[in-house]
Design a protein around this motif. Structure first.
Motif, PDB file in Angstrom:
ATOM      1  N   SER A  57     135.533  -3.223  96.707  1.00  0.00           N
ATOM      2  CA  SER A  57     135.379  -1.961  96.503  1.00  0.00           C
ATOM      3  C   SER A  57     136.500  -0.961  97.220  1.00  0.00           C
ATOM      4  CB  SER A  57     133.899  -1.202  96.860  1.00  0.00           C
ATOM      5  OG  SER A  57     132.958  -1.971  96.084  1.00  0.00           O
ATOM      6  N   ILE A  96     131.003  -4.460  91.432  1.00  0.00           N
ATOM      7  CA  ILE A  96     132.044  -3.367  91.316  1.00  0.00           C
ATOM      8  C   ILE A  96     132.218  -2.706  89.998  1.00  0.00           C
ATOM      9  CG2 ILE A  96     133.169  -4.367  93.337  1.00  0.00           C
ATOM     10  CD1 ILE A  96     135.450  -5.116  91.259  1.00  0.00           C
ATOM     11  N   ASN A  99     129.693  -0.151  89.608  1.00  0.00           N
ATOM     12  CA  ASN A  99     129.975   0.854  90.452  1.00  0.00           C
ATOM     13  C   ASN A  99     131.164   1.667  89.550  1.00  0.00           C
ATOM     14  OD1 ASN A  99     128.132   0.741  92.363  1.00  0.00           O
ATOM     15  ND2 ASN A  99     129.440  -0.630  93.695  1.00  0.00           N
TER      16      ASN A  99
END
Length: 221
Positions: A57, A96, A99
């Motif tokens: 991230s 990820i 996200n």
């Protein structure tokens, strides 16, 4: 790395999903799941996934698809072998992607470039070192943890650049000038971090590294 949706041709996305599905199913069948029956080992596997999700991230990049971040593929492969490492890195990518750091349409391509290829290279480097180099813990640490991890991420950068070029996302000149050279710096960072982690594990937690056999690397030392 971290390809977003709509950057490449949809046909490439479908091809990526098809190849990824085949490799993922093979990994599910071949992975030594019995090892995760040990609570300590399963905690290490899950903990590695969480740590790498946070690490992936943290990325740098100015244009879609031209992101840079550490991989940790060599560490994961040395810990659990190629099949569990590939499944674990696929879960990291899923994290990820949820996200918003990557696209679901390009998930298959991302998984092949950031999980499949690095694990394949990491395991190949490990096997080469095991067969050709001295059976010594220091050789294991430096050849795999430092040099192997750097080579892995450099090769991943070349593969990602080739995909972006062949897919028509960016011209070759831009990739050679503004993207690929930064993998040299990233390779140094990956080597330092992976080498440090592998050193600590070999010294204090060798049972967490399935590829490090005490009877081979510490015999008569």
């Amino acid at each position: 790395m971290n390809l977003p949706d709509n950057l490449l041709d949809p046909a490439l996305h479908w091809l990526g999903w098809g190849l990824f599905a085949a490799v993922f199913l093979l990994a599910l069948r071949r992975a030594p799941w019995g090892r995760l029956g040990d609570s300590a080992q399963s905690n290490v596997w899950l903990g590695t996934i969480v740590i790498l999700t946070l690490l992936w991230s943290i990325k740098a990049g100015v244009l879609p698809g031209l992101d840079l971040h550490l991989l940790g593929a060599m560490t994961f492969t040395l810990e659990f072998g190629p099949w569990l490492a590939f499944v674990g890195l696929s879960l990291v990518l899923a994290g990820i992607t949820v996200n918003g750091a990557a696209g679901w349409e390009s998930f298959g391509l991302n998984a092949l470039v950031m999980a499949g290829l690095p694990v394949l290279l990491a395991y190949g480097i490990y096997r080469f070192n095991q067969r050709r180099l001295s059976k010594n813990p220091f050789v294991f640490i430096f050849a795999n943890g430092f040099f192997g991890s750097a080579l892995t991420i450099l090769a991943t950068g070349v593969a990602a650049s080739a995909l972006l070029y062949l897919g028509g996302a960016y011209p070759l000149e831009k990739l050679l000038d503004d993207y690929l050279p930064y993998f040299l710096l990233l390779g140094f960072s990956e080597a330092w971090l992976t080498g440090m982690v592998v050193t600590i594990l070999v010294v204090y937690r060798p049972q967490w590294i399935s590829t490090f056999d005490d009877s081979i690397y510490l015999a008569k030392k």
